[in-house]
Design a protein around this motif. Structure first.
Motif, PDB file in Angstrom:
ATOM      1  N   ASP A  76       4.615  10.932  15.506  1.00 49.92           N
ATOM      2  CA  ASP A  76       5.625  10.088  16.132  1.00 49.92           C
ATOM      3  C   ASP A  76       7.023  10.638  15.856  1.00 49.92           C
ATOM      4  O   ASP A  76       7.849  10.740  16.758  1.00 49.92           O
ATOM      5  CB  ASP A  76       5.488   8.653  15.595  1.00 49.92           C
ATOM      6  N   THR A  77       7.284  11.016  14.611  1.00 44.20           N
ATOM      7  CA  THR A  77       8.586  11.578  14.245  1.00 44.20           C
ATOM      8  C   THR A  77       8.826  12.895  14.969  1.00 44.20           C
ATOM      9  O   THR A  77       9.931  13.161  15.449  1.00 44.20           O
ATOM     10  CB  THR A  77       8.668  11.773  12.715  1.00 44.20           C
ATOM     11  N   PHE A  78       7.786  13.724  15.081  1.00 43.28           N
ATOM     12  CA  PHE A  78       7.915  14.984  15.807  1.00 43.28           C
ATOM     13  C   PHE A  78       8.256  14.726  17.276  1.00 43.28           C
ATOM     14  O   PHE A  78       9.118  15.387  17.851  1.00 43.28           O
ATOM     15  CB  PHE A  78       6.625  15.803  15.700  1.00 43.28           C
TER      16      PHE A  78
ATOM     17  N   ALA B  12       0.535   9.603  -4.430  1.00 45.98           N
ATOM     18  CA  ALA B  12      -0.842  10.085  -4.446  1.00 45.98           C
ATOM     19  C   ALA B  12      -1.270  10.629  -3.081  1.00 45.98           C
ATOM     20  O   ALA B  12      -1.945  11.656  -3.004  1.00 45.98           O
ATOM     21  CB  ALA B  12      -1.782   8.960  -4.867  1.00 45.98           C
ATOM     22  N   ASP B  13      -0.883   9.967  -2.017  1.00 43.80           N
ATOM     23  CA  ASP B  13      -1.307  10.385  -0.678  1.00 43.80           C
ATOM     24  C   ASP B  13      -0.526  11.577  -0.144  1.00 43.80           C
ATOM     25  O   ASP B  13      -1.091  12.452   0.522  1.00 43.80           O
ATOM     26  CB  ASP B  13      -1.154   9.235   0.328  1.00 43.80           C
TER      27      ASP B  13
ATOM     28  N   ALA C 104       9.523   7.188  -0.624  1.00 43.58           N
ATOM     29  CA  ALA C 104       8.600   6.460   0.248  1.00 43.58           C
ATOM     30  C   ALA C 104       9.004   6.558   1.721  1.00 43.58           C
ATOM     31  O   ALA C 104       8.149   6.704   2.594  1.00 43.58           O
ATOM     32  CB  ALA C 104       8.503   5.002  -0.178  1.00 43.58           C
ATOM     33  N   VAL C 105      10.311   6.509   2.004  1.00 43.50           N
ATOM     34  CA  VAL C 105      10.759   6.582   3.396  1.00 43.50           C
ATOM     35  C   VAL C 105      10.432   7.946   3.991  1.00 43.50           C
ATOM     36  O   VAL C 105       9.900   8.055   5.091  1.00 43.50           O
ATOM     37  CB  VAL C 105      12.272   6.272   3.499  1.00 43.50           C
ATOM     38  N   SER C 106      10.722   9.015   3.241  1.00 44.19           N
ATOM     39  CA  SER C 106      10.403  10.362   3.723  1.00 44.19           C
ATOM     40  C   SER C 106       8.905  10.540   3.900  1.00 44.19           C
ATOM     41  O   SER C 106       8.453  11.175   4.858  1.00 44.19           O
ATOM     42  CB  SER C 106      10.927  11.413   2.740  1.00 44.19           C
ATOM     43  N   ALA C 107       8.133   9.980   2.996  1.00 37.17           N
ATOM     44  CA  ALA C 107       6.681  10.099   3.101  1.00 37.17           C
ATOM     45  C   ALA C 107       6.153   9.408   4.348  1.00 37.17           C
ATOM     46  O   ALA C 107       5.291   9.938   5.053  1.00 37.17           O
ATOM     47  CB  ALA C 107       6.022   9.506   1.860  1.00 37.17           C
ATOM     48  N   VAL C 108       6.667   8.213   4.636  1.00 35.22           N
ATOM     49  CA  VAL C 108       6.200   7.484   5.828  1.00 35.22           C
ATOM     50  C   VAL C 108       6.584   8.249   7.081  1.00 35.22           C
ATOM     51  O   VAL C 108       5.769   8.418   7.994  1.00 35.22           O
ATOM     52  CB  VAL C 108       6.762   6.049   5.850  1.00 35.22           C
ATOM     53  N   LEU C 109       7.826   8.739   7.156  1.00 36.91           N
ATOM     54  CA  LEU C 109       8.270   9.443   8.346  1.00 36.91           C
ATOM     55  C   LEU C 109       7.584  10.791   8.525  1.00 36.91           C
ATOM     56  O   LEU C 109       7.227  11.169   9.640  1.00 36.91           O
ATOM     57  CB  LEU C 109       9.787   9.636   8.322  1.00 36.91           C
ATOM     58  N   ALA C 110       7.405  11.531   7.454  1.00 32.92           N
ATOM     59  CA  ALA C 110       6.866  12.881   7.575  1.00 32.92           C
ATOM     60  C   ALA C 110       5.345  12.933   7.523  1.00 32.92           C
ATOM     61  O   ALA C 110       4.734  13.778   8.168  1.00 32.92           O
ATOM     62  CB  ALA C 110       7.439  13.763   6.469  1.00 32.92           C
ATOM     63  N   SER C 111       4.720  12.053   6.784  1.00 35.29           N
ATOM     64  CA  SER C 111       3.278  12.144   6.611  1.00 35.29           C
ATOM     65  C   SER C 111       2.514  11.100   7.413  1.00 35.29           C
ATOM     66  O   SER C 111       1.653  11.430   8.214  1.00 35.29           O
ATOM     67  CB  SER C 111       2.922  11.993   5.129  1.00 35.29           C
TER      68      SER C 111
ATOM     69  N   TYR D  74       0.834  -1.208   0.000  1.00 32.92           N
ATOM     70  CA  TYR D  74       0.000   0.000   0.000  1.00 32.92           C
ATOM     71  C   TYR D  74       0.866   1.255   0.000  1.00 32.92           C
ATOM     72  O   TYR D  74       0.636   2.178  -0.772  1.00 32.92           O
ATOM     73  CB  TYR D  74      -0.938   0.015   1.216  1.00 32.92           C
ATOM     74  N   TYR D  75       1.878   1.303   0.898  1.00 36.24           N
ATOM     75  CA  TYR D  75       2.731   2.481   0.971  1.00 36.24           C
ATOM     76  C   TYR D  75       3.494   2.702  -0.327  1.00 36.24           C
ATOM     77  O   TYR D  75       3.617   3.828  -0.807  1.00 36.24           O
ATOM     78  CB  TYR D  75       3.715   2.375   2.138  1.00 36.24           C
TER      79      TYR D  75
END
Length: 183
Positions: free
Chosen positions: A158-160, A139-140, A146-153, A132-133
């Motif tokens: 959690d990352t914050f 699109a999302d 993909a790694v930056s998207a998972v961590l930031a979005s 899915y990711y």
């Protein structure tokens, strides 16, 4: 679970107890480093190598070094006792909490690698989370990595939170080290 897993669990439990009971700061730091390495091995056993590497590098490595540097720059009170006195009511409360947690959580846990565990497939989407990711990152999130998207979005809060903890720890270390330099 295998004998190795039980041995590792006992090692982690004993080092956690020793960390809480040791009175000498240096001994506590060394045992805490061993505890962190035990946790890193446990995470590897549970097929979480990214968490294991983070635990080994940050907790067993950097944290232990920072704690050792801190006590090297401060004075250590001498003590005749090796262990702290045990607070029996606290031990009873913690023991009861562990027993309740064990009876509630352990029956609900899936075995390592169990294909029926929810993480192996999202029934609503009929695909795995990783697929899915990979397919929906752009699109999302409009991020091409993909790694930056998972961590930031996807894991933004959690990352914050992790960034705030690291910032607070860095400020605390600077305060401790600077106080010793100027006094």
């Amino acid at each position: 679970m295998s004998a190795l897993a039980y041995t590792l669990a006992i090692f982690i439990l004993l080092t956690a107890i020793a960390t809480a009971l040791f009175r000498d700061v240096l001994s506590t730091i060394v045992v805490f480093g061993a505890y962190s390495l035990g946790m890193a091995i446990l995470y590897t056993f549970l097929l979480a190598p990214d968490v294991a590497m983070t635990e080994a590098a940050i907790s067993a490595g950097v944290t232990t070094i920072l704690l050792l540097l801190t006590i090297a720059r401060t004075t250590r009170p001498s003590t005749d006792r090796i262990f702290e006195r045990v607070n029996v009511p606290a031990v009873v409360v913690v023991g009861a909490f562990v027993m309740v947690l064990g009876t509630l959580v352990l029956p609900e846990m899936y075995a390592v690698g169990d294909q029926t565990a929810p993480i192996w497939g999202w029934p609503a989407l009929d695909i795995s989370p990783s697929v899915y990711y990979i397919e929906n990152t752009v699109a999302d999130t409009h991020a091409h990595n993909a790694v930056s998207a998972v961590l930031a979005s996807y894991r933004g809060f959690d990352t914050f939170g992790e960034a705030v903890v690291i910032f607070a720890a860095a400020i605390a270390v600077l305060i401790v080290l600077k106080r010793e330099v100027f006094t």
